[in-house]
Design a protein around this motif. Structure first.
Motif, PDB file in Angstrom:
ATOM      1  N   SER A 121       0.341  -1.252  -0.074  1.00 35.24           N
ATOM      2  CA  SER A 121       0.285   0.119  -0.215  1.00 35.24           C
ATOM      3  C   SER A 121       0.513   1.342  -0.013  1.00 35.24           C
ATOM      4  O   SER A 121       0.854   1.967  -0.863  1.00 35.24           O
ATOM      5  N   THR A 122       2.179   1.307   0.846  1.00 32.32           N
ATOM      6  CA  THR A 122       2.739   2.439   0.996  1.00 32.32           C
ATOM      7  C   THR A 122       3.333   2.737  -0.407  1.00 32.32           C
ATOM      8  O   THR A 122       3.451   3.535  -0.983  1.00 32.32           O
ATOM      9  N   HIS A 145       2.531   1.219  -3.731  1.00 34.07           N
ATOM     10  CA  HIS A 145       1.318   2.076  -4.522  1.00 34.07           C
ATOM     11  C   HIS A 145       1.556   3.754  -3.925  1.00 34.07           C
ATOM     12  O   HIS A 145       1.890   4.239  -5.149  1.00 34.07           O
ATOM     13  N   ARG A 146       1.028   4.284  -2.897  1.00 33.62           N
ATOM     14  CA  ARG A 146       1.522   5.370  -2.498  1.00 33.62           C
ATOM     15  C   ARG A 146       2.616   6.476  -3.605  1.00 33.62           C
ATOM     16  O   ARG A 146       2.628   7.480  -4.030  1.00 33.62           O
ATOM     17  N   GLU A 179       2.910   8.836  -6.765  1.00 37.22           N
ATOM     18  CA  GLU A 179       4.283  10.674  -6.424  1.00 37.22           C
ATOM     19  C   GLU A 179       4.595  10.366  -7.530  1.00 37.22           C
ATOM     20  O   GLU A 179       4.400  11.798  -7.709  1.00 37.22           O
TER      21      GLU A 179
END
Length: 255
Positions: free
Chosen positions: A37-38, A40-41, A45
């Motif tokens: 999840s991290t 992916h973020r 960006e």
């Protein structure tokens, strides 16, 4: 201590390498040790800013990052000044012509010219290599501060081929010879079928800040390349404002 957001972004970049230029999201997550999840973020960006871009098999380094990297003053100014001499050397040899600088205990190649008939080299722009395994690296190491030389001599010396200098005693002696001769020759140190010749480039203070090299097939008589490489390197040095007639400072370790 909690890891900063900036450090996490850098870990994403560190996941990529010459052997892994394109990765999917799962591979990035695994290689940088971050939750999916991290990852992916962060990738999102970087994708929006242009530091990453989509490829057929996942993500790869984007052109925006290359644009920023070209602003590095050591590479930019040096490449602009050296280009005419690199081009002349390439036109005279039709072989691989490389320009490199030292970053810590590694060599970084900042420019390369190569013709269709030139031997394949294991070098790409921005690629880092060990200082002890190429003529350009040995040239930079021979003129590096004593503490850099000692750090390399004390570290494990990777053997790329049977001819790579992996013995600290022999390496120390080779560095002294390079300082004395004003050039370096590596015959099969990185690839058994290749030989390279390099000479130092000095800046306005007389310090060796870069190296120029030519890589040819091992069947080529590399001795004929030495005068051309040395002359080109001195030409770049003069263009950078090196003291007139300077032939390389015998600094660093004694032989």
């Amino acid at each position: 201590m909690r890891e900063s957001p900036a450090r996490r972004l850098l870990r994403v970049f560190e996941a990529f390498s010459a052997h892994h230029p394109e990765l999917n999201l799962t591979e990035i997550s695994q290689r940088c040790g971050l939750p999916i999840s991290t990852t992916h973020r962060l990738v999102g960006e970087l994708l929006r800013w242009g530091a990453l871009e989509r490829g057929p098999g996942g993500y790869r380094i984007g052109l925006r990052l290359w644009e920023v990297a070209t602003l590095a003053p050591r590479g930019l100014g040096l490449r602009d000044v050296a280009w005419p001499f690199l081009e002349d050397l390439y036109l005279a040899t039709r072989e691989n012509v490389l320009l490199a600088v030292r970053d810590g205990t590694e060599i970084v190649f900042v420019e390369r010219l190569s013709g269709p008939g030139a031997i394949t080299v294991l070098t790409t722009l921005g690629r880092r290599r060990s200082l002890h395994a190429s003529s350009a690296g040995l040239t930079l190491l021979a003129h590096a501060p004593c503490e850099v030389q000692e750090a390399v001599l004390a570290s494990p010396l990777r053997r790329y081929t049977a001819k790579t200098i992996a013995d600290p005693v022999r390496l120390r002696r080779t560095l002294a010879e390079i300082r004395h001769n004003g050039f370096a020759v590596c015959d099969g140190h990185m690839k058994l079928d290749a030989v390279s010749v390099a000479a130092p480039i000095e800046d306005g203070s007389g310090a060796v800040t870069a190296a120029l090299s030519v890589v040819v097939s091992a069947s080529t008589d590399h001795r004929r390349l030495v005068p051309a490489v040395v002359t080109a390197a001195r030409g770049v040095s003069r263009a950078l404002g090196a003291p007139h007639g300077k032939r390389g400072r015998r600094q660093g370790l004694a032989g």
